[in-house]
Motif scaffolding. Structure first.
Motif, mmCIF file in Angstrom:
data_model
loop_
_atom_site.group_PDB
_atom_site.id
_atom_site.type_symbol
_atom_site.label_atom_id
_atom_site.label_comp_id
_atom_site.label_asym_id
_atom_site.label_seq_id
_atom_site.Cartn_x
_atom_site.Cartn_y
_atom_site.Cartn_z
ATOM 1 N N ILE A 192 28.515 3.448 4.950
ATOM 2 C CA ILE A 192 29.775 3.846 4.319
ATOM 3 C C ILE A 192 29.505 4.644 3.043
ATOM 4 N N LEU A 193 28.590 4.139 2.215
ATOM 5 C CA LEU A 193 28.239 4.872 0.995
ATOM 6 C C LEU A 193 27.672 6.254 1.320
ATOM 7 N N THR A 194 26.820 6.308 2.330
ATOM 8 C CA THR A 194 26.210 7.583 2.734
ATOM 9 C C THR A 194 27.267 8.555 3.241
ATOM 10 N N LEU A 195 28.189 8.081 4.054
ATOM 11 C CA LEU A 195 29.255 8.948 4.577
ATOM 12 C C LEU A 195 30.083 9.551 3.454
ATOM 13 N N ILE A 196 30.435 8.735 2.482
ATOM 14 C CA ILE A 196 31.242 9.217 1.354
ATOM 15 C C ILE A 196 30.506 10.319 0.605
ATOM 16 N N GLY A 203 12.671 3.003 6.534
ATOM 17 C CA GLY A 203 12.085 4.033 7.383
ATOM 18 C C GLY A 203 12.700 4.061 8.767
ATOM 19 N N SER A 204 12.878 2.882 9.369
ATOM 20 C CA SER A 204 13.475 2.846 10.706
ATOM 21 C C SER A 204 14.927 3.318 10.668
ATOM 22 N N PHE A 205 15.642 2.954 9.630
ATOM 23 C CA PHE A 205 17.040 3.361 9.471
ATOM 24 C C PHE A 205 17.150 4.881 9.375
ATOM 25 N N VAL A 206 16.407 5.484 8.447
ATOM 26 C CA VAL A 206 16.563 6.925 8.196
ATOM 27 C C VAL A 206 15.968 7.783 9.303
ATOM 28 N N VAL A 207 14.864 7.351 9.900
ATOM 29 C CA VAL A 207 14.247 8.158 10.955
ATOM 30 C C VAL A 207 15.155 8.206 12.187
ATOM 31 N N VAL A 208 15.675 7.060 12.603
ATOM 32 C CA VAL A 208 16.554 7.043 13.779
ATOM 33 C C VAL A 208 17.846 7.808 13.474
ATOM 34 N N ALA A 209 18.459 7.557 12.328
ATOM 35 C CA ALA A 209 19.691 8.280 11.977
ATOM 36 C C ALA A 209 19.430 9.786 11.903
ATOM 37 N N GLY A 210 18.322 10.171 11.291
ATOM 38 C CA GLY A 210 17.976 11.587 11.186
ATOM 39 C C GLY A 210 17.722 12.229 12.531
ATOM 40 N N GLY A 226 21.577 17.411 17.790
ATOM 41 C CA GLY A 226 22.631 18.331 18.185
ATOM 42 C C GLY A 226 24.007 17.706 18.174
ATOM 43 N N ARG A 227 24.063 16.396 18.071
ATOM 44 C CA ARG A 227 25.376 15.737 18.044
ATOM 45 C C ARG A 227 26.085 16.021 16.718
ATOM 46 N N ARG A 228 25.323 16.099 15.650
ATOM 47 C CA ARG A 228 25.845 16.384 14.314
ATOM 48 C C ARG A 228 26.985 15.458 13.896
ATOM 49 N N SER A 229 26.998 14.261 14.429
ATOM 50 C CA SER A 229 27.986 13.271 14.031
ATOM 51 C C SER A 229 27.299 12.257 13.129
ATOM 52 N N PRO A 230 27.593 12.287 11.841
ATOM 53 C CA PRO A 230 26.942 11.319 10.959
ATOM 54 C C PRO A 230 27.307 9.874 11.294
ATOM 55 N N ILE A 231 28.495 9.653 11.828
ATOM 56 C CA ILE A 231 28.891 8.279 12.160
ATOM 57 C C ILE A 231 28.022 7.733 13.285
ATOM 58 N N VAL A 232 27.841 8.508 14.346
ATOM 59 C CA VAL A 232 26.980 8.077 15.458
ATOM 60 C C VAL A 232 25.548 7.903 14.969
ATOM 61 N N ALA A 233 25.081 8.829 14.144
ATOM 62 C CA ALA A 233 23.715 8.750 13.619
ATOM 63 C C ALA A 233 23.522 7.491 12.792
ATOM 64 N N LEU A 234 24.458 7.196 11.903
ATOM 65 C CA LEU A 234 24.332 6.027 11.023
ATOM 66 C C LEU A 234 24.477 4.719 11.807
ATOM 67 N N MET A 235 25.336 4.711 12.826
ATOM 68 C CA MET A 235 25.447 3.512 13.681
ATOM 69 C C MET A 235 24.142 3.285 14.434
ATOM 70 N N SER A 236 23.561 4.357 14.946
ATOM 71 C CA SER A 236 22.282 4.241 15.656
ATOM 72 C C SER A 236 21.187 3.742 14.724
ATOM 73 N N GLY A 237 21.148 4.277 13.508
ATOM 74 C CA GLY A 237 20.162 3.842 12.523
ATOM 75 C C GLY A 237 20.329 2.383 12.150
ATOM 76 N N THR A 238 21.577 1.956 11.998
ATOM 77 C CA THR A 238 21.860 0.554 11.661
ATOM 78 C C THR A 238 21.364 -0.377 12.764
ATOM 79 N N ILE A 239 21.656 -0.030 14.002
ATOM 80 C CA ILE A 239 21.228 -0.870 15.130
ATOM 81 C C ILE A 239 19.700 -0.906 15.225
ATOM 82 N N ALA A 240 19.075 0.262 15.081
ATOM 83 C CA ALA A 240 17.606 0.309 15.146
ATOM 84 C C ALA A 240 16.978 -0.518 14.028
ATOM 85 N N MET A 241 17.473 -0.347 12.808
ATOM 86 C CA MET A 241 16.932 -1.108 11.675
ATOM 87 C C MET A 241 17.093 -2.610 11.913
ATOM 88 N N THR A 242 18.235 -3.014 12.419
ATOM 89 C CA THR A 242 18.493 -4.436 12.652
ATOM 90 C C THR A 242 17.524 -5.011 13.676
#
Length: 182
Positions: A160-164, A88-95, A101-117
């Motif tokens: 990485i899997l999500t980006l692909i 939940g923390s991963f997907v909510v922060v990434a989403g 408005g950034r629409r960068s999946p890489i920034v979103a997924l990095m943010s989600g990873t850090i938040a989840m951790t």
């Protein structure tokens, strides 16, 4: 996109997420065997990037409930709740970052990873490990480092899997959303 179509896609993502968690849960080499990885958060992330953070959380919630009800959760309700907090923390922060408005999946997924951790290390230290019978006074630095490393590795692999998958579906999702707005 119509509500029926959106609901159907989210239901399919939740079902696939549950099946991935049920069938592909395994320990990562180099980490304690009770820290298990599964790729199920990919579905929640796809929902969050496509339909917003609440859709991603809904997929995570349904997956966690189904996993608990399946009886496969060796850690019972505590394990299912920990999975929900992590996913939940991963997907909510990434989403949220992606929708901002950034629409960068890489920034979103990095943010989600850090938040989840950060959230999972804190939640494990103060809530989940004590619920499993390990008082905070017995939680050592190597265990905290293992939790930190595991969540970072989990986030990177899942990202990485999500980006692909997201890149291969991106045009189709945008086309479907444009058609629904007409």
């Amino acid at each position: 996109m119509t509500n029926v179509r959106r609901t159907t896609i989210l239901a399919l993502l939740a079902a696939i997420s549950f099946l991935l968690m049920f069938a592909l849960e395994f320990p990562l080499p180099g980490f304690p065997p009770y820290l298990k990885y599964d790729p199920s958060d990919v579905c929640g992330l796809l929902a969050a990037l496509s339909f917003g953070p609440s859709a991603g959380f809904l997929v995570e919630l349904i997956k966690s409930i189904l996993f608990f009800l399946s009886g496969k959760s060796a850690d019972g309700i505590v394990g299912a709740t920990a999975a929900l907090v992590a996913g939940g923390s991963f997907v909510v922060v990434a989403g949220q970052v992606y929708a901002s408005g950034r629409r960068s999946p890489i920034v979103a997924l990095m943010s989600g990873t850090i938040a989840m951790t950060v959230i999972m290390v804190t939640a494990n230290y103060f809530v989940f490990l004590p619920l499993w019978g390990l008082p905070t006074s017995q939680i050592t630095l190597p265990l905290v480092v293992a939790m930190l490393g595991f969540n970072l590795v989990k986030g990177v692999i899942t990202s990485i899997l999500t980006l692909i998958i997201h890149q291969s579906l991106k045009g189709k999702i945008e086309l479907a959303n444009a058609e629904a707005r007409r």
